[in-house]
Design an enzyme around this catalytic site. Structure first.
Site, PDB file in Angstrom:
ATOM      1  N   GLU A   1      13.751 100.062  40.366  1.00  0.00           N
ATOM      2  CA  GLU A   1      12.650  99.399  39.663  1.00  0.00           C
ATOM      3  C   GLU A   1      13.008  98.005  39.158  1.00  0.00           C
ATOM      4  O   GLU A   1      12.130  97.216  38.810  1.00  0.00           O
ATOM      5  CB  GLU A   1      12.170 100.267  38.494  1.00  0.00           C
TER       6      GLU A   1
ATOM      7  N   ASP B   1      16.368  60.689  57.401  1.00  0.00           N
ATOM      8  CA  ASP B   1      16.306  59.316  57.877  1.00  0.00           C
ATOM      9  C   ASP B   1      17.607  58.625  57.472  1.00  0.00           C
ATOM     10  O   ASP B   1      18.382  59.161  56.685  1.00  0.00           O
ATOM     11  CB  ASP B   1      15.092  58.612  57.273  1.00  0.00           C
TER      12      ASP B   1
ATOM     13  N   ASP C   1      11.033  60.277  52.491  1.00  0.00           N
ATOM     14  CA  ASP C   1      10.360  59.655  51.349  1.00  0.00           C
ATOM     15  C   ASP C   1       9.217  58.727  51.745  1.00  0.00           C
ATOM     16  O   ASP C   1       8.628  58.074  50.894  1.00  0.00           O
ATOM     17  CB  ASP C   1      11.362  58.870  50.495  1.00  0.00           C
TER      18      ASP C   1
ATOM     19  N   ASP D   1       7.309  60.400  57.209  1.00  0.00           N
ATOM     20  CA  ASP D   1       8.091  61.629  57.083  1.00  0.00           C
ATOM     21  C   ASP D   1       7.228  62.869  56.847  1.00  0.00           C
ATOM     22  O   ASP D   1       7.720  63.988  56.960  1.00  0.00           O
ATOM     23  CB  ASP D   1       9.095  61.507  55.924  1.00  0.00           C
TER      24      ASP D   1
ATOM     25  N   ASN E   1      24.600 108.644  45.650  1.00  0.00           N
ATOM     26  CA  ASN E   1      23.955 109.621  44.752  1.00  0.00           C
ATOM     27  C   ASN E   1      23.205 110.680  45.555  1.00  0.00           C
ATOM     28  O   ASN E   1      23.194 111.864  45.186  1.00  0.00           O
ATOM     29  CB  ASN E   1      22.990 108.916  43.797  1.00  0.00           C
TER      30      ASN E   1
END
Length: 893
Positions: free
Chosen positions: A310, A352, A621, A625, A689
């Site tokens: 959980e 770039d 930028d 791009d 387990n």
């Protein structure tokens, strides 16, 4: 990409746009109750309160109530609710009054509350963290308010605002142009068309036009100004814009899932499937061996709860929150949380050249004529071109203007020449032109651009003040001179002119022909001092850097060699022509430098790399791009980027430095590693387990542990796991990209799950045959009814303590491939949480009131020594198994 059907008919929604487009500017301003000087602050505030902020509601902006509901509706909490409901029936409704017991139900509900509330708190933290960080990089727009131009957040734009636009701007709302100058706009976000179109304030559509996206004097939210400038008045904001209505109506407008998101869903299904299979099996075995179906059902429900991880959603969310905050400390702002994992798994970074590898400060080194002599005429012509262009002035334009101010009389040039028109730059022509007029009313077209493109549209050259035809010999001589300059690390732009071109108002790309070449402009953009070190570090971290640039081969090769990249092979954009996808896939692998690329080809290269199985990051930028950023797995930009680049980015760097990027990548890998740590530890622990419970249920004459005890055990262990996001990671793990894969999960589970089961089974044997008989004074077979109760209660206590310590030590044993507590150590918070939880669990049976409530028996103190010995043996055995496992598999992922 959002697209609108261009041929759709005029609807009541678009009728107003048609009116705005057909009306004259003054009528538009009057209808919108504004003026060319815009609104006052008070008027804008009133309209903001009336119409709301200029935002488009999306599925990522949720209320606190939504986060609360979402936190409690995970697959695991739903399973727990179902199990709690079953437990309520079996422990309360279906038993006699004297046997009614709500303790197991209360424990399950407590687990649901802890998981849900923790997840809720972390989700709210995530949202607040993102909102807080985004304020640092919010997109602004230039608004005319109170009679002056101001940079204000786009969300504050209201109807009637007058907006000033320039190249690189995102259009913040739907608006009617009232002034424009060579304004070119890309509407690809709405109609998918990549070619920009010119928008003109004084041009109206035909009255019967039904293609409203083509209205020449209307700009729509979400489109991008490619070049030129303009001013418009806003007539629709937020969800009332074309973009807003479309975004709201598209049902599949979802955030793209990362491979990590998909992986988490897969592992959740595996864990739930394990629970669905094992719980009924435990029930059947206990019914057959013990004969009491009700006790068997209750125990099976508790087993199912114990197998339900959980805390998984909490761990994932906590990791992301912690990571985003940590990344912000290193100048990295995460816009989209689910991109962090892709950031860490990226094995290729495309970027770039300019500004990332170079100093982002271009200097005009030479302004030569075609004989390689410096001349003020070439500088003067280039100044005319750069000064009078209205597009976004890039580093080259700034370098020309700075050089001209120091060497020539720029005031005199501006006084002698008046701008007439402009032909904006685009990435196909790779040149731009301005048309000016002197005092004698003579027109002059001045063009600068890339060498090949300038040679293609020129027919003459000016050499030693003489005009000569451009022949093959001169062409080859020019190309050789450019190559020599490039080899010296200089980027070359050519300059040309044409006297008395077409009449005023008719200038277009077609006028860029029969030019006279005048000279060369040679620029120096030296590599950053830190670039080579950063690229070396990225290489050591398993990241291949590829340069994708529109620049030429020689300059890019020169820069690449200086920063340590392999420059033996360079591909140009033209090399991809007429190639099959398979051929291109091979090309993108064997080369790290790609030059003379159009924006669409950058995106294509990224798509090819992804198809080859890479996780690709792209750092950009500029306007060019944006397509590549949308294609990349994770888009990276900088705070100084144009609006469209920041809008497209998943992650934004506050400084354009690859060293910051490297730190962010490592944090991304740590987040992924800690999540995988919890998943793999939980898988192996749960599998161990399962084996232990199946063996104990088959062989023991009583339940291996009471449901309440099993639930308390799971609650203590699950709570201690909340410390895992704060754990450290092995340095070797952080040194390579990490991608999600479920292939190794079964093998990991089958190797390490049985390891803990071996010690559980040894514990069963010691308790059943040694400890319990010694404490009770007889074996179980010979014990009376009361002695059997005491016998079983002591057994439960013994396994509870051993199981809890083993589960907590599993975290230390499996968190790292090295030997725990000797060669590797968990973070202090993890050590404190796990050992503290184990100590609390050990103390519980010795507190009389708790022991009575949980039906624990009095375990002999010497048994704690036995547990300590078993734990040391478990750690040693785990180390041996890990060594064996590592021969054939990578650890953790």
């Amino acid at each position: 990409m959002l697209k609108i059907n261009q041929s759709r008919k005029i609807t009541p929604d678009t009728k107003f746009m048609q009116e705005m487009s057909l009306a004259d500017k003054n009528t538009v301003l009057t209808k919108l109750h504004t003026s060319v000087n815009g609104l006052t602050s008070n008027e804008a505030r009133a309209r903001l309160e009336k119409y709301g902020p200029n935002e488009i509601a999306n599925k990522q902006k949720h209320t606190t109530l939504h986060y609360l509901v979402e936190s409690f509706l995970t697959p695991f909490t739903i399973v727990l609710v179902i199990l709690a409901t079953l437990s309520f029936f079996t422990n309360y409704l279906l038993v006699p009054n004297d046997q009614k017991d709500l303790s197991t139900v209360i424990i399950m509900l407590t687990m649901i509350v802890i998981s849900g509330l923790t997840s809720f708190i972390q989700n709210v933290k995530t949202n607040n963290a993102v909102e807080s960080l985004l304020k640092m990089i919010s997109v602004t727009t230039n608004i005319r308010r109170d009679g002056k131009n101001q940079e204000l957040p786009t969300k504050d734009v209201v109807i009637g605002d007058v907006i000033n636009l320039a190249a690189g701007d995102l259009v913040p709302a739907d608006m009617r142009l009232i002034r424009s100058k060579d304004l070119f706009c890309s509407s690809s976000s709405l109609n998918g068309e990549s070619n920009p179109v010119e928008k003109m304030a004084d041009k109206k559509p035909k009255p019967d036009s039904k293609t409203y996206l083509d209205y020449p004097n209307i700009l729509y939210e979400g489109t991008v100004i490619v070049s030129g400038s303009g001013t418009g008045v806003v007539f629709a904001t937020g969800e009332q814009t074309v973009f807003g209505k479309l975004a709201k109506s598209i049902s599949n407008n979802k955030v793209k899932e990362t491979t990590f998101d998909v992986g988490i869903k897969k592992i959740s299904k595996i864990l739930l499937l394990m629970t669905a299979i094992i719980a009924p099996l435990v029930f059947i075995i206990n019914v057959l061996t013990k004969g009491n179906w009700l006790n068997a059902l209750i125990f099976a429900i508790a087993t199912a709860v114990g197998l339900t991880p959980e805390m998984l959603p909490v761990i994932v969310t906590s990791n992301l929150v912690k990571g985003s905050i940590e990344m912000s400390k290193h100048g990295t702002i995460v816009k989209r949380m689910n991109s962090i994992q892709n950031f860490g798994s990226a094995d290729i970074l495309c970027t770039d050249k300019t500004g990332t590898l170079t100093q982002d400060k271009v200097v005009l080194e030479r302004h030569y004529d075609l004989s390689l002599k410096e001349t003020k005429k070439v500088l003067g012509l280039s100044y005319l071109n750069s000064h009078y262009q209205t597009g976004m002035k890039d580093l080259i334009d700034k370098a020309i203007i700075d050089a001209a101010k120091n060497e020539i009389d720029t005031a005199k040039i501006k006084a002698n020449y008046q701008k007439i028109d402009e032909i904006p730059f685009d990435f196909k022509r790779r040149r731009m032109s301005v048309v000016v007029m002197n005092k004698d009313h003579e027109h002059l077209l001045v063009t600068k651009g890339a060498a090949e493109e300038m040679l293609a549209c020129s027919s003459q050259v000016e050499i030693d003040n003489q005009i000569k035809p451009l022949n093959d010999k001169i062409r080859q001589d020019i190309l050789q001179k450019i190559k020599d300059l490039n080899n010296d690390g200089l980027r070359v732009v050519m300059l040309g002119y044409k006297k008395n071109p077409a009449p005023v108002g008719e200038f277009s790309v077609e006028d860029e022909n029969n030019l006279t070449l005048a000279g060369f402009l040679a620029f120096l953009d030296p590599p950053k001092e830190t670039a080579k070190e950063a690229l070396t570090n990225l290489k050591n971290d398993g990241i291949t850097v590829k340069i994708l640039t529109g620049d030429n081969q020689e300059v890019t090769r020169n820069v690449g060699s200086k920063v340590g990249l392999n420059v033996d092979k360079v591909y140009q954009g033209s090399d991809f022509e007429n190639k099959t996808d398979e051929e291109m896939k091979k090309m993108v692998e064997e080369c790290n430098i790609f030059v003379k690329l159009a924006p669409e080809l950058k995106a294509k290269i990224i798509d090819l790399l992804k198809e080859n199985g890479h996780t690709v990051a792209y750092m950009g930028d500029g306007i060019n791009d944006a397509p590549a950023m949308k294609s990349a797995d994770v888009a990276i930009s900088v705070d100084t980027a144009v609006d469209i680049a920041k809008q497209s980015a998943d992650i934004i760097l506050l400084h354009k430095d690859l060293r910051i990027l490297e730190k962010g990548v490592r944090i991304g890998r740590q987040i992924f590693g800690n999540t995988m740590k919890y998943i793999k530890i939980t898988l192996s622990s749960n599998f161990g387990n399962i084996l232990s419970i199946l063996v104990a249920s088959s062989l023991l004459p009583f339940l291996p542990m009471l449901p309440l005890q099993l639930l308390i055990l799971d609650l203590i262990y699950g709570t201690s796991c909340l410390a895992i996001p704060f754990d450290t990671m092995n340095e070797k793990y952080l040194s390579v990209p990490r991608k999600w894969s479920t292939k190794t999960l079964p093998k990991f589970m089958f190797f390490f799950g049985p390891t803990s089961s071996i010690f559980d089974i040894i514990t069963f044997a010691l308790l059943f045959f040694v400890v319990c008989p010694h404490a009770v004074g007889t074996s179980f077979a010979n014990a009376n009814a009361m002695q059997k109760i005491i016998f079983s209660s002591i057994f439960w206590t013994g396994w509870f303590i051993e199981s809890l310590w083993t589960q907590e030590m599993v975290i230390h044993a499996l968190r790292d491939p090295k030997v725990p507590f000797i060669s590797q150590h968990a973070a202090p918070v993890v050590t404190f949480a796990t050992i503290g939880a184990a100590l609390i669990g050990t103390v519980l049976p010795f507190i009389n009131s708790i022991a009575h409530a949980m039906k624990f028996g009095a375990i002999p103190v010497y048994y704690l020594g036995i547990v300590a010995i078993l734990l040391m043996l478990y750690i040693l055995l785990t180390a041996v198994v890990k060594k064996w496992y590592l021969k054939s598999e990578t650890y953790l992922i």
